[in-house]
Write an enzyme that holds these catalytic residues in place. Sequence first.
Site, PDB file in Angstrom:
ATOM      1  N   ASN A   1       0.801  -1.226   0.000  1.00  0.00           N
ATOM      2  CA  ASN A   1       0.000   0.000   0.000  1.00  0.00           C
ATOM      3  C   ASN A   1       0.836   1.279   0.000  1.00  0.00           C
ATOM      4  OD1 ASN A   1      -2.435   1.774   0.858  1.00  0.00           O
ATOM      5  ND2 ASN A   1      -0.972   2.017   2.541  1.00  0.00           N
TER       6      ASN A   1
ATOM      7  N   TYR B   1       4.477   9.253 -10.796  1.00  0.00           N
ATOM      8  CA  TYR B   1       3.437   8.462 -10.144  1.00  0.00           C
ATOM      9  C   TYR B   1       2.727   7.569 -11.148  1.00  0.00           C
ATOM     10  CZ  TYR B   1      -0.507   7.803  -6.888  1.00  0.00           C
ATOM     11  OH  TYR B   1      -1.456   7.303  -6.035  1.00  0.00           O
TER      12      TYR B   1
HETATM   13  P1  NAD Z   1      -1.014   8.250   2.977  1.00  0.00           P
HETATM   14  O1  NAD Z   1       0.059   9.270   2.792  1.00  0.00           O
HETATM   15  O2  NAD Z   1      -2.035   8.469   4.037  1.00  0.00           O
HETATM   16  O3  NAD Z   1      -0.396   6.808   3.210  1.00  0.00           O
HETATM   17  C1  NAD Z   1       0.808   6.397   2.679  1.00  0.00           C
HETATM   18  C2  NAD Z   1       1.525   5.664   3.789  1.00  0.00           C
HETATM   19  O4  NAD Z   1       2.749   5.139   3.285  1.00  0.00           O
HETATM   20  C3  NAD Z   1       1.863   6.575   4.952  1.00  0.00           C
HETATM   21  O5  NAD Z   1       1.520   5.914   6.159  1.00  0.00           O
HETATM   22  C4  NAD Z   1       3.360   6.742   4.825  1.00  0.00           C
HETATM   23  O6  NAD Z   1       3.983   6.990   6.082  1.00  0.00           O
HETATM   24  C5  NAD Z   1       3.741   5.393   4.248  1.00  0.00           C
HETATM   25  N1  NAD Z   1       5.049   5.447   3.635  1.00  0.00           N
HETATM   26  C6  NAD Z   1       5.482   6.333   2.709  1.00  0.00           C
HETATM   27  N2  NAD Z   1       6.761   6.088   2.420  1.00  0.00           N
HETATM   28  C7  NAD Z   1       7.135   5.012   3.155  1.00  0.00           C
HETATM   29  C8  NAD Z   1       8.350   4.298   3.298  1.00  0.00           C
HETATM   30  N3  NAD Z   1       9.447   4.629   2.602  1.00  0.00           N
HETATM   31  N4  NAD Z   1       8.400   3.268   4.163  1.00  0.00           N
HETATM   32  C9  NAD Z   1       7.291   2.928   4.875  1.00  0.00           C
HETATM   33  N5  NAD Z   1       6.129   3.568   4.774  1.00  0.00           N
HETATM   34  C10 NAD Z   1       6.055   4.605   3.935  1.00  0.00           C
HETATM   35  O7  NAD Z   1      -1.672   8.081   1.552  1.00  0.00           O
HETATM   36  P2  NAD Z   1      -2.846   7.115   1.034  1.00  0.00           P
HETATM   37  O8  NAD Z   1      -3.716   7.999   0.236  1.00  0.00           O
HETATM   38  O9  NAD Z   1      -3.419   6.328   2.129  1.00  0.00           O
HETATM   39  O10 NAD Z   1      -2.050   6.189   0.002  1.00  0.00           O
HETATM   40  C11 NAD Z   1      -2.023   4.780   0.079  1.00  0.00           C
HETATM   41  C12 NAD Z   1      -1.828   4.199  -1.313  1.00  0.00           C
HETATM   42  O11 NAD Z   1      -2.979   4.484  -2.116  1.00  0.00           O
HETATM   43  C13 NAD Z   1      -0.632   4.745  -2.065  1.00  0.00           C
HETATM   44  O12 NAD Z   1       0.012   3.716  -2.789  1.00  0.00           O
HETATM   45  C14 NAD Z   1      -1.254   5.734  -3.036  1.00  0.00           C
HETATM   46  O13 NAD Z   1      -0.477   5.917  -4.177  1.00  0.00           O
HETATM   47  C15 NAD Z   1      -2.565   5.022  -3.347  1.00  0.00           C
HETATM   48  N6  NAD Z   1      -3.585   5.940  -3.879  1.00  0.00           N
HETATM   49  C16 NAD Z   1      -4.172   6.878  -3.081  1.00  0.00           C
HETATM   50  C17 NAD Z   1      -5.128   7.732  -3.629  1.00  0.00           C
HETATM   51  C18 NAD Z   1      -5.828   8.776  -2.811  1.00  0.00           C
HETATM   52  O14 NAD Z   1      -6.599   9.558  -3.379  1.00  0.00           O
HETATM   53  N7  NAD Z   1      -5.603   8.865  -1.512  1.00  0.00           N
HETATM   54  C19 NAD Z   1      -5.473   7.619  -4.975  1.00  0.00           C
HETATM   55  C20 NAD Z   1      -4.861   6.653  -5.760  1.00  0.00           C
HETATM   56  C21 NAD Z   1      -3.911   5.808  -5.196  1.00  0.00           C
END
Ligand code: NAD
Length: 249
Positions: A86, A150
């Site tokens: 994730n 991305y």
């Molecule tokens: P978020 O920033 O809340 O969560 C991302 C998490 O990854 C955070 O807890 C962060 O601390 C952790 N992280 C980042 N780099 C890290 C590392 N090097 N080691 C360990 N942990 C690390 O964001 P989110 O929106 O919950 O994103 C989760 C996933 O969903 C991601 O892959 C994102 O690309 C994908 N996504 C999110 C959205 C959206 O609209 N929120 C849309 C499309 C895809």
Amino acid sequence: MADLKDKVAVVTGGSSGIGRAIALRFAKDGAHAVIVGRREEALREAAAEDEKISYVAGDITKNETVAAVMAHVRDKYGRLDILVNNAGWCPVKPITEMTIADYDSAFELDVRALVNMTIHALPLIRSSRGNIINLSSVGSTHRAKNLSMYQGAKAAVDNFTRVWALELASDGVRVNAIAPGAISTNIWNVPGLSAEEAKKHQDGIAAGIPFGYFGTPEDIANMAAFLVSDEARYVSGGIFAVDGAMGAV
Ligand code: NAD
């Protein structure tokens, strides 16, 4: 509700947003969830929400963190049924301003760490005939300016998902991806904006979503719970949109 009693799941980036909601949902459905992230305080707070959640603190782009996660899983549970790749992030800028360090940081997390985590989790996942879920994005198939790192990384995630589903089918391991649209998490916080500017920014994004509003992390957790359930026993190699019809455009 999925029946995940006695199953064990690893969720990277599980201290916030989508990962946190997935870990909590899995725990509510009976699984033990191991969340991985860099901020111990945030991990401790997330793990406090359910006694079936434990954590490993570390940067998953580092080989030693991947090794520590697998050691924790083996020592504490002795099995692994679900891996949710994730954690993800990207620099937001046009190629004219991009440096190779931006490429490195996006691909080290969104691509390399996902591959590394999968390789190391696979022996246990194959033994349990388990599940892998990768977090893709609507952006892997719908382009927007300033997000090339991305969208390139998430396009790779889509194809890893499909090829691994083929390669692991005979082991009874299912591999799927979820492609969220705009989900309300920290990922949308633009540093340096006033509250008023941030609201304007978010309203502008919501206006471009056919449903007219952001989804929640729980919307993604619902799909994850379905994908790892027995109801999805014939589902593998799919990229599932959860996006308020954003990807239908
Ligand atoms: P978020 O920033 O809340 O969560 C991302 C998490 O990854 C955070 O807890 C962060 O601390 C952790 N992280 C980042 N780099 C890290 C590392 N090097 N080691 C360990 N942990 C690390 O964001 P989110 O929106 O919950 O994103 C989760 C996933 O969903 C991601 O892959 C994102 O690309 C994908 N996504 C999110 C959205 C959206 O609209 N929120 C849309 C499309 C895809």
